[in-house]
Design an enzyme around this catalytic site. Structure first.
Site, mmCIF file in Angstrom:
data_model
loop_
_atom_site.group_PDB
_atom_site.id
_atom_site.type_symbol
_atom_site.label_atom_id
_atom_site.label_comp_id
_atom_site.label_asym_id
_atom_site.label_seq_id
_atom_site.Cartn_x
_atom_site.Cartn_y
_atom_site.Cartn_z
ATOM 1 N N LYS A 84 0.855 -1.199 0.000
ATOM 2 C CA LYS A 84 0.000 0.000 0.000
ATOM 3 C C LYS A 84 0.884 1.240 0.000
ATOM 4 C CE LYS A 84 -3.642 0.137 2.790
ATOM 5 N NZ LYS A 84 -4.321 -0.020 4.106
HETATM 6 C C1 E4P Z 1 -7.864 0.758 3.960
HETATM 7 O O1 E4P Z 1 -6.969 0.124 3.423
HETATM 8 C C2 E4P Z 1 -7.703 1.457 5.244
HETATM 9 O O2 E4P Z 1 -6.989 0.641 6.129
HETATM 10 C C3 E4P Z 1 -9.000 1.779 5.952
HETATM 11 O O3 E4P Z 1 -10.134 1.385 5.236
HETATM 12 C C4 E4P Z 1 -9.026 3.099 6.610
HETATM 13 O O4 E4P Z 1 -10.272 3.333 7.179
HETATM 14 P P1 E4P Z 1 -10.546 4.410 8.315
HETATM 15 O O5 E4P Z 1 -10.995 5.653 7.676
HETATM 16 O O6 E4P Z 1 -11.631 3.775 9.137
HETATM 17 O O7 E4P Z 1 -9.260 4.583 9.089
#
Ligand code: E4P
Length: 220
Positions: A84
């Protein structure tokens, strides 16, 4: 539709692995902070229970050349790793290079159609649109996600839309309706999907009626 768990809690992930529904896991630095465990241990434990699932792990470096090096290290951890990388202009050359090296990339923190277009053109594997954070800021996240899906379909890009930052079952259902390729959700939201008060009421009523019906040797 691929279903990913948005969690670094490997004990919980092990429980949900038993449902047979989990295609992958997404992990970010905030989820790691919540666990206070070695990221390497977390990855190993996930591989043990979900050997074929994609593990999307985020880089933590900032300088582009360090992001590149760290991405290569992450990619070598297992053959199911997806790296990522946050959506940011300075990382575009890094992303392009990683794609050229066949390293699977998930571009995270995507909030607009134009961001999505650029990374789709680079050929990334996943485009993570954070719909919950868009809703938190008064923007219809499902509408943005839907426009990204339409753009991918219109231009036949190979990147997959991964709807992320999910807060509710309704957001999951909206993502299904817009035809998202993949979704990542916290275990608490995953839990809400299959249960329904009418299913529960039906189970109780059938059970009550069975107690009062004619018993036989087929159903006990
Ligand atoms: C995705 O890869 C992220 O880890 C995640 O969906 C972030 O979500 P949040 O806005 O609840 O932190």
């Amino acid at each position: 539709m691929k279903i990913f768990l948005d969690s670094a809690d490997y004990k919980k992930i092990a429980e949900y692995a038993q449902t047979g529904l989990i295609d992958g896991v997404t992990i970010n630095p905030s989820l790691l902070k919540a666990q206070q465990e070695s990221p390497l241990k977390i990855v190993r434990e996930i591989v043990r229970v979900l050997p074929e699932a994609e593990i999307n792990l985020q880089v933590t470096e900032h300088e582009p050349h360090k992001v590149y090096e760290q991405a290569r290290v992450i990619a070598r951890l297992t053959d199911t790793m997806v790296v990522k990388i946050p959506c940011c202009a300075q990382y575009l050359p890094v992303i392009a290079q990683l794609i050229q090296e066949d390293i699977p990339v998930n571009v995270t923190l995507v909030f607009s159609l134009s961001q999505a277009l650029e990374v789709a053109k680079l050929g990334v594997n996943y485009i993570s649109v954070f719909i919950g954070r868009l809703f938190d800021n008064g923007i219809d996240g499902l509408e943005i996600a839907s426009s990204v899906q339409e753009m991918l379909d219109t231009y036949s890009y190979e990147s997959e839309l991964l709807v992320a930052s999910i807060r509710t079952k309704e957001q999951v259902e909206g993502s299904i309706l817009l035809g998202a390729d993949a979704i990542t959700m916290p275990p608490e939201v995953f839990n809400e999907l299959v249960d329904h008060p009418l299913s529960q009421a039906g189970i109780e009523k059938f059970s009550e009626d069975w107690q009062q019906g004619p018993h036989n040797d087929l159903l006990g």
